[in-house]
Design a protein around this motif. Structure first.
Motif, PDB file in Angstrom:
ATOM      1  N   SER A 234       0.844  -1.208   0.000  1.00 49.88           N
ATOM      2  CA  SER A 234       0.000   0.000   0.000  1.00 49.88           C
ATOM      3  C   SER A 234       0.872   1.247   0.000  1.00 49.88           C
ATOM      4  O   SER A 234       0.568   2.233  -0.678  1.00 49.88           O
ATOM      5  CB  SER A 234      -0.897   0.017   1.238  1.00 49.88           C
ATOM      6  OG  SER A 234      -1.601  -1.191   1.346  1.00 49.88           O
ATOM      7  N   VAL A 247      -1.894  -5.174  -3.763  1.00 59.26           N
ATOM      8  CA  VAL A 247      -2.262  -5.018  -2.359  1.00 59.26           C
ATOM      9  C   VAL A 247      -3.251  -6.126  -2.007  1.00 59.26           C
ATOM     10  O   VAL A 247      -4.254  -6.316  -2.672  1.00 59.26           O
ATOM     11  CB  VAL A 247      -2.890  -3.639  -2.100  1.00 59.26           C
ATOM     12  CG1 VAL A 247      -3.239  -3.482  -0.629  1.00 59.26           C
ATOM     13  CG2 VAL A 247      -1.939  -2.549  -2.537  1.00 59.26           C
ATOM     14  N   THR A 248      -2.936  -6.874  -0.976  1.00 58.05           N
ATOM     15  CA  THR A 248      -3.753  -8.037  -0.653  1.00 58.05           C
ATOM     16  C   THR A 248      -3.751  -8.269   0.851  1.00 58.05           C
ATOM     17  O   THR A 248      -2.872  -7.797   1.548  1.00 58.05           O
ATOM     18  CB  THR A 248      -3.204  -9.287  -1.371  1.00 58.05           C
ATOM     19  OG1 THR A 248      -3.731 -10.431  -0.743  1.00 58.05           O
ATOM     20  CG2 THR A 248      -1.696  -9.346  -1.276  1.00 58.05           C
TER      21      THR A 248
HETATM   22  P1  GDP Z   1       2.034  -5.905   2.731  1.00 56.98           P
HETATM   23  O1  GDP Z   1       1.803  -7.360   2.841  1.00 56.98           O
HETATM   24  O2  GDP Z   1       2.965  -5.416   3.804  1.00 56.98           O
HETATM   25  O3  GDP Z   1       2.471  -5.462   1.365  1.00 56.98           O
HETATM   26  O4  GDP Z   1       0.646  -5.175   3.064  1.00 56.98           O
HETATM   27  P2  GDP Z   1      -0.483  -4.634   2.062  1.00 56.98           P
HETATM   28  O5  GDP Z   1      -0.102  -3.311   1.516  1.00 56.98           O
HETATM   29  O6  GDP Z   1      -0.861  -5.705   1.115  1.00 56.98           O
HETATM   30  O7  GDP Z   1      -1.663  -4.348   3.104  1.00 56.98           O
HETATM   31  C1  GDP Z   1      -2.223  -5.370   3.903  1.00 56.98           C
HETATM   32  C2  GDP Z   1      -3.595  -4.934   4.377  1.00 56.98           C
HETATM   33  O8  GDP Z   1      -3.487  -3.794   5.239  1.00 56.98           O
HETATM   34  C3  GDP Z   1      -4.529  -4.514   3.241  1.00 56.98           C
HETATM   35  O9  GDP Z   1      -5.820  -4.918   3.539  1.00 56.98           O
HETATM   36  C4  GDP Z   1      -4.449  -3.007   3.264  1.00 56.98           C
HETATM   37  O10 GDP Z   1      -5.608  -2.388   2.760  1.00 56.98           O
HETATM   38  C5  GDP Z   1      -4.279  -2.729   4.750  1.00 56.98           C
HETATM   39  N1  GDP Z   1      -3.620  -1.469   5.019  1.00 56.98           N
HETATM   40  C6  GDP Z   1      -2.446  -1.023   4.474  1.00 56.98           C
HETATM   41  N2  GDP Z   1      -2.143   0.178   4.975  1.00 56.98           N
HETATM   42  C7  GDP Z   1      -3.123   0.529   5.831  1.00 56.98           C
HETATM   43  C8  GDP Z   1      -3.360   1.679   6.664  1.00 56.98           C
HETATM   44  O11 GDP Z   1      -2.605   2.654   6.707  1.00 56.98           O
HETATM   45  N3  GDP Z   1      -4.485   1.647   7.419  1.00 56.98           N
HETATM   46  C9  GDP Z   1      -5.347   0.608   7.412  1.00 56.98           C
HETATM   47  N4  GDP Z   1      -6.414   0.691   8.171  1.00 56.98           N
HETATM   48  N5  GDP Z   1      -5.147  -0.467   6.636  1.00 56.98           N
HETATM   49  C10 GDP Z   1      -4.072  -0.537   5.876  1.00 56.98           C
END
Ligand code: GDP
Length: 448
Positions: A234, A247-248
């Motif tokens: 994200s 994004v998942t």
């Molecule tokens: P990664 O596995 O670290 O790349 O994480 P992702 O970007 O895929 O995000 C994992 C989950 O966390 C998704 O459902 C996103 O929508 C959620 N998410 C990411 N950033 C935020 C944030 O700042 N606030 C909230 N509430 N949810 C978030």
């Protein structure tokens, strides 16, 4: 650098990019240009006038019609006779024109060979030649402006000012070397010292500018790490401004490092989103993790993402690499964005990748840790080798300064200053090893 100016052979290349286009340009340089003009267009055009004419092959068959331009030596890009044929921008047309030029005495040019000839004929120095390639490669308007300033000689002029200053100091020192038995008197020593001090100050200022120029040219690598699901993808999407990462909500699906590039106010940033660094039996995921670790070693800045209030574990990646610990998802606890500077290379930022709150703190911190100043005023473009040469010159002068204060042998001081002078000369190409020249020009595109 070679002094022999004109080459004995004639080179030809299509100077416009491959593919279809409104206009395609064939460029030739060298002694056979007059023959080529006569063979392809039937006559030698008047210098620097645009003529609309037919282009024909050696059998007289019409290949295209277009504009021919003739620039006699030395008033041309390369300093040699140059001919430009501007025809229709189609691959087949240009290929046939090139074949006709080869039949009339040219050979295909190597990458950068036109600019190399311009350099060998003193049309531009090495800094300007490199700036030509950097201008073509510029990814941002600021980088392009800076490359143009280098091309106009802004960097070269500053180097030559330092060279002149250093030459003056060396001349006065040589005066003392002629009388080896005499001690250098206090007044002369103070004068030498002051001269070296000013030189060093100016050199450091130039080095600082060159570092900005290198940042503009090369950009920086930012690597994002953190446990699965903390919001790395994200965040990269926010930064890149487009959906470069998937994004998942399922942990561990981002298996390969994902790359995105973006311009942060003129600074080109390559972002790598790593696979979550966790132990895994999955072969594909293990490979992703291996690549992630390799990217971490190369990173200019590491952004470590976590979601707890506890600080992230700093153990991922080299500890000397500047690091931003991002506490993501502050929206969940209704926390306002914040930044805590821990030391000059470490900070903590609270933000939300979901809402974008606090993102500007992250962008600002990346620029700050990279040492990038707001690029309002264009500087000049620079490369790693320029930074190294300037830093090495600075070291040699530093040794000379110390030796002067400790009243060491004047010969030693003179030698250090000579070495510093040599570094300046490698920048402009007055003294540059042939293999370095080959390496620099081989990275150019064909036809430049
Ligand atoms: P990664 O596995 O670290 O790349 O994480 P992702 O970007 O895929 O995000 C994992 C989950 O966390 C998704 O459902 C996103 O929508 C959620 N998410 C990411 N950033 C935020 C944030 O700042 N606030 C909230 N509430 N949810 C978030």
């Amino acid at each position: 650098m070679a002094d022999e100016s004109t080459s004995s052979d004639t080179i030809v290349a299509v100077a416009t990019p491959p593919g279809r286009g409104g206009i395609g340009i064939l460029r030739c340089s060298g002694p056979a240009v007059k023959n080529i003009a006569a063979a392809l267009t039937g006559s030698l055009p008047a210098p620097r006038f645009a003529h609309y004419t037919s282009f024909r092959d050696p059998a007289g068959i019409l290949l295209d019609q277009g504009i021919v331009l003739y620039f006699p030596a030395p008033a041309s890009y390369t300093g040699e006779d140059v001919l430009e044929l501007q025809g229709h921008g189609g691959t087949a047309v240009l290929q046939q024109l090139q074949t006709a030029a080869i039949a009339a005495g040219a050979r295909p040019a190597r990458p950068g060979e036109f600019t190399e000839r311009a350099f060998l004929n003193n049309k531009l120095d090495l800094l300007q030649a490199e700036a030509t390639a950097d201008l073509i490669e510029s990814a941002s308007a600021t980088a392009a402006r800076s490359a143009l300033r280098s091309l106009q000689g802004v960097f070269s002029t500053q180097i030559s000012e330092l060279q002149n200053r250093l030459t003056d100091i060396r001349v006065s020192l040589e005066g003392w070397l002629d009388f080896p038995d005499e001690e250098i008197d206090a007044v002369s020593q103070d004068k030498l010292n002051a001269g070296l001090l000013t030189l060093q100050t100016e050199l450091l200022a130039l080095l600082d500018q060159a570092k900005q120029g290198r940042l503009l040219r090369d950009g920086i690598d930012v690597v994002i790490v953190g446990a699965p699901n903390v919001g790395k993808s994200s965040l990269i999407n926010r930064l890149a401004g487009y959906a470069a990462a998937i994004v998942t909500e399922i942990p561990g699906t981002t298996r390969d490092p994902i790359h995105a590039s973006c311009l942060l106010e003129g600074l080109q940033v390559e972002i790598t989103d790593t696979a979550g660094l966790r132990d895994s039996d999955d072969v594909i995921e293990q490979e992703g993790i291996r690549r992630a670790r390799a990217a971490l070693e190369q990173a200019d800045i590491i952004v470590q993402v976590f979601t707890d209030t506890a600080l992230a574990d700093a153990g991922t990646g080299p500890l000397t690499t500047p690091r931003i610990n991002v506490r993501n998802k502050i929206d969940l606890t209704a926390t306002a964005p914040y930044r805590e500077v821990q030391d000059s290379t470490n900070m903590v930022i609270g933000l939300s990748a979901l809402t974008g709150a606090g993102l500007e703190l992250l962008v600002d911190s990346i620029k700050q840790l990279a040492g990038f100043r707001a690029a309002g005023e264009a500087t000049f473009i620079a490369r790693e080798r320029h930074i190294t040469a300037l830093a090495t010159a600075h070291e040699h002068i530093g040794v000379a300064q110390a030796a002067l204060i400790e009243k060491h042998n004047l010969e030693l001081i003179a030698e250090e200053l000579r070495l510093a002078q040599h570094e300046f000369a490698t920048l402009t190409g007055e003294f540059t090893a042939d293999d370095l020249l080959g390496e620099i020009f081989s990275r150019f595109c064909i036809g430049k």
